[in-house]
Scaffold this motif. Structure first.
Motif, PDB file in Angstrom:
ATOM      1  N   PHE B 124       5.063  49.182   7.828  1.00 13.96           N
ATOM      2  CA  PHE B 124       5.525  49.444   6.458  1.00 13.96           C
ATOM      3  C   PHE B 124       4.537  50.346   5.723  1.00 13.96           C
ATOM      4  CE2 PHE B 124       8.147  45.423   6.581  1.00 13.96           C
ATOM      5  CZ  PHE B 124       9.345  46.082   6.432  1.00 13.96           C
ATOM      6  N   ALA B 128       5.326  53.847   4.100  1.00 18.57           N
ATOM      7  CA  ALA B 128       5.124  54.071   2.669  1.00 18.57           C
ATOM      8  C   ALA B 128       4.177  55.240   2.439  1.00 18.57           C
ATOM      9  CB  ALA B 128       4.576  52.811   2.011  1.00 18.57           C
ATOM     10  N   LYS B 142       2.719  54.311  -5.117  1.00 21.25           N
ATOM     11  CA  LYS B 142       1.635  53.697  -4.350  1.00 21.25           C
ATOM     12  C   LYS B 142       0.988  52.563  -5.126  1.00 21.25           C
ATOM     13  CE  LYS B 142      -0.034  57.270  -1.411  1.00 21.25           C
ATOM     14  NZ  LYS B 142      -0.693  58.538  -1.602  1.00 21.25           N
ATOM     15  N   SER B 143       0.706  52.849  -6.396  1.00 22.28           N
ATOM     16  CA  SER B 143       0.103  51.832  -7.262  1.00 22.28           C
ATOM     17  C   SER B 143       0.914  50.548  -7.245  1.00 22.28           C
ATOM     18  CB  SER B 143       0.090  52.345  -8.688  1.00 22.28           C
ATOM     19  OG  SER B 143      -1.154  52.542  -9.132  1.00 22.28           O
ATOM     20  N   LEU B 144       2.229  50.708  -7.362  1.00 23.42           N
ATOM     21  CA  LEU B 144       3.079  49.525  -7.475  1.00 23.42           C
ATOM     22  C   LEU B 144       3.174  48.764  -6.155  1.00 23.42           C
ATOM     23  CD1 LEU B 144       5.820  50.964  -9.819  1.00 23.42           C
ATOM     24  CD2 LEU B 144       3.952  49.421 -10.375  1.00 23.42           C
ATOM     25  N   VAL B 145       3.189  49.496  -5.039  1.00 30.61           N
ATOM     26  CA  VAL B 145       3.241  48.814  -3.744  1.00 30.61           C
ATOM     27  C   VAL B 145       1.888  48.160  -3.435  1.00 30.61           C
ATOM     28  CG1 VAL B 145       3.561  49.169  -1.261  1.00 30.61           C
ATOM     29  CG2 VAL B 145       5.032  50.339  -2.863  1.00 30.61           C
ATOM     30  N   PHE B 146       0.835  48.772  -3.960  1.00 33.84           N
ATOM     31  CA  PHE B 146      -0.523  48.297  -3.715  1.00 33.84           C
ATOM     32  C   PHE B 146      -0.846  47.072  -4.568  1.00 33.84           C
ATOM     33  CE2 PHE B 146      -5.246  49.626  -4.013  1.00 33.84           C
ATOM     34  CZ  PHE B 146      -5.547  48.924  -2.865  1.00 33.84           C
ATOM     35  N   MET B 147      -0.108  46.897  -5.664  1.00 29.20           N
ATOM     36  CA  MET B 147      -0.430  45.875  -6.656  1.00 29.20           C
ATOM     37  C   MET B 147      -0.588  44.451  -6.095  1.00 29.20           C
ATOM     38  SD  MET B 147       1.834  44.805  -9.869  1.00 29.20           S
ATOM     39  CE  MET B 147       2.922  43.941  -8.758  1.00 29.20           C
ATOM     40  N   MET B 149      -1.995  43.341  -3.717  1.00 26.09           N
ATOM     41  CA  MET B 149      -3.368  43.197  -3.262  1.00 26.09           C
ATOM     42  C   MET B 149      -4.222  42.410  -4.256  1.00 26.09           C
ATOM     43  SD  MET B 149      -4.841  44.213  -0.571  1.00 26.09           S
ATOM     44  CE  MET B 149      -6.547  44.483  -0.181  1.00 26.09           C
ATOM     45  N   ALA B 150      -3.941  42.594  -5.562  1.00 21.10           N
ATOM     46  CA  ALA B 150      -4.768  41.962  -6.592  1.00 21.10           C
ATOM     47  C   ALA B 150      -4.332  40.525  -6.853  1.00 21.10           C
ATOM     48  CB  ALA B 150      -4.701  42.769  -7.884  1.00 21.10           C
ATOM     49  N   TRP B 209       3.857  41.321   2.466  1.00 22.27           N
ATOM     50  CA  TRP B 209       4.032  41.894   1.118  1.00 22.27           C
ATOM     51  C   TRP B 209       2.680  42.251   0.514  1.00 22.27           C
ATOM     52  CZ3 TRP B 209       3.120  39.190  -3.745  1.00 22.27           C
ATOM     53  CH2 TRP B 209       3.703  39.790  -4.855  1.00 22.27           C
ATOM     54  N   THR B 212       0.710  45.221   3.008  1.00 21.01           N
ATOM     55  CA  THR B 212       1.274  46.559   3.190  1.00 21.01           C
ATOM     56  C   THR B 212       0.566  47.593   2.318  1.00 21.01           C
ATOM     57  OG1 THR B 212       3.411  45.726   3.854  1.00 21.01           O
ATOM     58  CG2 THR B 212       3.371  47.912   2.921  1.00 21.01           C
ATOM     59  N   PHE B 214      -2.498  47.644   1.280  1.00 18.24           N
ATOM     60  CA  PHE B 214      -3.790  47.967   1.887  1.00 18.24           C
ATOM     61  C   PHE B 214      -3.610  48.990   3.005  1.00 18.24           C
ATOM     62  CE2 PHE B 214      -6.301  46.886   5.668  1.00 18.24           C
ATOM     63  CZ  PHE B 214      -7.547  47.293   5.245  1.00 18.24           C
ATOM     64  N   VAL B 217      -2.685  52.490   1.616  1.00 20.56           N
ATOM     65  CA  VAL B 217      -3.757  53.270   0.982  1.00 20.56           C
ATOM     66  C   VAL B 217      -4.632  53.933   2.038  1.00 20.56           C
ATOM     67  CG1 VAL B 217      -5.906  53.010  -0.294  1.00 20.56           C
ATOM     68  CG2 VAL B 217      -3.810  52.028  -1.171  1.00 20.56           C
ATOM     69  N   ILE B 218      -5.008  53.169   3.062  1.00 20.01           N
ATOM     70  CA  ILE B 218      -5.916  53.713   4.063  1.00 20.01           C
ATOM     71  C   ILE B 218      -5.234  54.746   4.947  1.00 20.01           C
ATOM     72  CG2 ILE B 218      -7.306  53.069   6.047  1.00 20.01           C
ATOM     73  CD1 ILE B 218      -8.224  50.774   4.553  1.00 20.01           C
TER      74      ILE B 218
END
Lengths: 444, 332
Positions: B124, B128, B142-147, B149-150, B209, B212, B214, B217-218
């Motif tokens: 995924f 993405a 990206k920000s929203l899919v990465f969120m 993580m927090a 969820w 993904t 993480f 981003v890399i």
């Protein structure tokens, strides 16, 4: 870079659509929780959160006025009033009513229903009712009426009041807006400063104002009547904060010195030590639980804040050293050698040159460690929370709420959102450093 | 004492102590022990510089040794002792553990997690990364899919429990999954977390969820690092977008994919919070870390608890060796 040879319009649309779909799917669960935290318990259990913006048909259980308000009209005893006003409901009209929970919607507005004891009730569309009986009404409470009404969408801060204390959420929003405006004003005043302390004036000023407002005006105006003490997240919030801040700052200081030594000092065994740090990077902390708990109990630290700070420091160090060393190694050699030629000692080089230059890496690790300690459950459960439960952290309290109030989504959603809010704020404010740290930590 | 005050004092002592230690020990080294003056000044400077690295390293190495290295060996030792750690029992703990159905279930589930979560998150994430790099609003996406993580694992568990919620047939569903299921023609609402084997999948979705973002981003940084010439050459040779992606781009970022995969594998091996909060190992969803927690704090059996921690360590060991080897290769 794929566009060099031109791309098909159809494909571009497919890309836009699939990204939109991906983002949508990824957002839906969080949005659901967020919306639910602003709905009342009745609304949450009667419709899905995705219908929150629409009026819903809801069944309400209301009561007529108590029998002591009855008046005698001829040979009839009569109670009159308005169902909605007496319940202080925001609803103002109904589409049907019933006198038993089993045949909800049985009577239209204006019809008269006959109860089992021979009394009759007539309910109008606006909630006015007339209850009459040949015999005097007895008891202390009125009759139950089951009303079917269309309820307009409604959002409330009541859940936050219950979880955090009265008005806390409202006050935080007001103070935050004031601080943001103040910070923005400071940006305009200090915009000529591009570096140094003054370039952070708007951050510092904003935060200071925020805490000053809290100190002066206070946050909570008392408890909500009927709030259960186990729902109260404010103490757990403070406890989480107490765990997090020292557990973030202390490893940074220790790791920075070690990282400098591993990056820029020559000594036998350096490569071996780096390998040692890399190896510890992946040691699961499950291994550490039993020996360290035994150790803490044996030397008298026991379970408490000191133990959890030490544990988080130890567990955070490998990543801190690794990230900071990788960053420091990349700093230009010339600066350090020039300083050495000028007669600076290693200590001076470290404090005056390396530390300020390493700010991005320090920030990256600080965010990682903050998120990790804030979100941690296992370490807190093992090293912090004792039998009294006075020092419970938010994650632990939420797990307990999942057990005791599994169906009370208004409490669960709000409690969870309170604990998620701070990391999300940090995430959106400091995303740049987080991404940088991730890349430094894993891409080779 | 109020904990907030205690925290402030600890920060002061901790940070002040660290800085004081480094400052004073350096001062001591330079002024008292080996002063840079007098008859053997050259020798003194050399000696001071030989000792200084160890002053810088000592607190970190001490903490690492005590909090991570020593426990590995101590846990190994304790795993040969009985439940209250009083008596040596040899391999008894391991024998009992491998005879216990709940442990075998945990082992099986952990392998399922290991197979599915890193693969799905990486796939995924790669998708993405590739898609968001091509559009203007990619950074927002990206920000929203990465969120996630927090978000804590516990918070995520609450979020997904609401998604999986089930109401009896006839009532309106408030869990979106059941609402969709019934909308697509399902016959009755499902208690998703109680269906054996499938419920593992529903727990894994939570971690996928989270992870993904993480991976995305890399991998996105790695994709941007690919030399453009290789792609241009492929386009000129008439490759279609899928061929470019799978035959040109993916092989070039294979190293990064492996790194992402192993990083997520490490998270999966330690997974505890999600299972603990959502099912607590009921309905055949036990995993190793939760099994260990159960043994430690519910059954009070520290011997078997240590043994199960060692099992987790053994599973991590190949990654550890591989990491150290690649780190050493890089140093040369």
């Amino acid at each position: 870079m794929d566009n060099i040879a031109g791309s098909k319009a159809g494909l571009t649309w497919a890309v836009h659509l699939s990204v939109a779909l991906l983002v949508f799917v990824w957002m839906v669960p969080t949005v659901g929780l967020f919306i639910s935290s602003f709905r009342t318990a009745d609304q949450i259990s009667s419709t899905g959160w995705w219908k929150a913006a629409f009026p819903i048909e809801q069944n309400l259980t209301l009561r007529t006025a108590a029998p002591d308000t009855q008046v005698q009209e001829g040979d009839q005893f009569v109670v009159t009033g308005n169902l909605f006003e007496e319940a202080e409901s925001t609803v103002s009209n109904l589409s049907a009513f019933a006198i038993s929970a089993r045949d909800i919607g049985a009577y239209q507005p204006g019809e008269t229903a006959e109860m089992r004891d021979g009394s009759r009730i007539t309910v109008e569309e606006n909630g006015d009712y007339r209850l009459e009986s040949a015999e005097a009404f007895e008891g202390s409470r009125g009759e139950r009426v089951f009303v079917t009404a269309t309820v307009p969408p409604e959002f409330t801060l009541a859940n936050y009041d219950q979880v955090l204390g009265k008005d806390v959420a409202r006050n935080i929003v007001i103070y935050a807006v004031a601080s943001l405006l103040f910070g923005f004003a400071l940006t305009l005043i200090f915009r000529s400063y591009e570096t140094g302390v003054m370039s952070f004036a708007h951050y510092i000023g904003g935060f200071l104002l925020f805490f000053a407002l809290i100190a002066i005006f206070g946050l909570s105006s008392g408890k909500v009547a009927g709030a259960q003490s186990t729902d109260d997240m404010s103490r757990a919030f403070m406890s989480t904060l107490t765990v997090t801040i020292p557990a973030t700052i202390i490893p940074i200081v220790i790791a920075a010195f070690a990282a400098y030594a591993l990056a820029w000092m020559d000594f036998p065994g350096r490569a071996l030590l780096i390998a040692f740090v890399v190896a510890l990077l992946v040691v699961p902390l499950q291994l550490a639980l039993i020996p360290l708990l035994k150790l803490h109990l044996a030397i008298g630290i026991g379970k408490g804040y000191l133990g959890v700070w030490l544990a988080h420091t130890g567990f955070g160090l490998p990543l801190a050293i690794y990230l900071l060393r990788n960053y420091m190694v990349g700093l230009p050699r010339d600066i350090i050698e020039n300083a050495k030629v000028d007669g600076a000692t290693d200590y001076q080089i470290f404090v005056r040159i390396i530390l300020p230059l390493s700010f991005p890496a320090l920030a990256s690790f600080a965010i990682f460690q903050f998120l990790w300690t804030w979100n941690d459950l296992l370490v807190a459960k093992v090293f912090l929370i004792d039998a009294t439960g006075d020092t419970t952290v938010m994650t632990n309290q939420i797990v307990e709420l999942l057990g005791t109030r599994g169906g009370n989504w208004e409490i669960l959603a709000t409690a969870a959102f309170v604990s998620i809010a701070v990391p999300l704020l940090v995430f959106f404010m400091m995303q740049k450093y987080l991404v940088r740290g991730l890349l430094a930590g894993s891409v080779k | 004492m109020h904990p907030a005050l205690l925290a402030v004092i600890t920060i002061a002592i901790g940070v002040g102590g660290c800085i004081g230690y480094f400052y004073l020990s350096n001062l001591f080294l330079d002024k008292v022990l080996f002063p840079a003056k007098g008859p053997n000044i050259g020798q003194n400077i050399n000696r001071a510089n030989a000792i200084r690295p160890w002053l810088f390293l000592f607190p970190a190495m001490f903490a690492l040794g005590l909090y991570l290295a020593y426990p590995v060996f101590e846990t190994l030792r304790l795993s040969f002792f009985n439940r209250s750690l009083g008596q040596y029992v040899g391999f008894d703990n391991y024998a009992r553990m491998f005879g216990e159905p709940k442990f075998l279930e945990a082992l099986r589930n952990n392998f399922l997690w290991l197979l599915i979560v890193p693969a799905a998150s990486t796939a995924f994430g790669l998708m993405a990364a590739q898609l968001t790099d091509r559009i203007k609003w990619g950074n927002l996406a990206k920000s929203l899919v990465f969120m996630p993580m927090a978000i804590s694992f516990v918070g995520a568990s609450v979020i997904w429990k609401l998604v999986y919620d089930a109401k009896p047939l006839g009532q309106e569903q408030i869990g979106i999954l059941n609402a969709i299921y019934l909308g697509l023609g399902g016959s009755e609402p499902q208690q998703w977390l109680t269906i054996p084997l499938w419920n593992n999948m529903f727990l894994m979705i939570v971690l996928i969820w989270i992870q993904t973002g993480f991976a995305m981003v890399i991998l996105s940084a790695a994709l941007r690092g690919i030399p453009e010439e290789t792609i241009e050459a492929a386009i000129i040779d008439g490759a279609n977008p899928f061929q470019i992606f799978f035959k040109i781009k993916v092989p070039q970022i294979a190293g990064t994919i492996v790194v992402v995969w192993t990083t997520i594998t490490l998270v999966v091996l330690k997974i505890f919070d999600i299972v603990f909060a959502m099912t607590n190992g009921q309905w055949n969803t036990q995993v190793l870390a939760n099994y260990m927690y159960d043994k430690l704090f519910r059954a009070g059996d520290w011997g078997v608890g240590s043994a199960s921690a060692i099992v987790i360590m053994v599973l991590v060991l190949p990654i550890l060796v591989w990491n150290v080897r690649s780190a050493r290769k890089e140093m040369r």
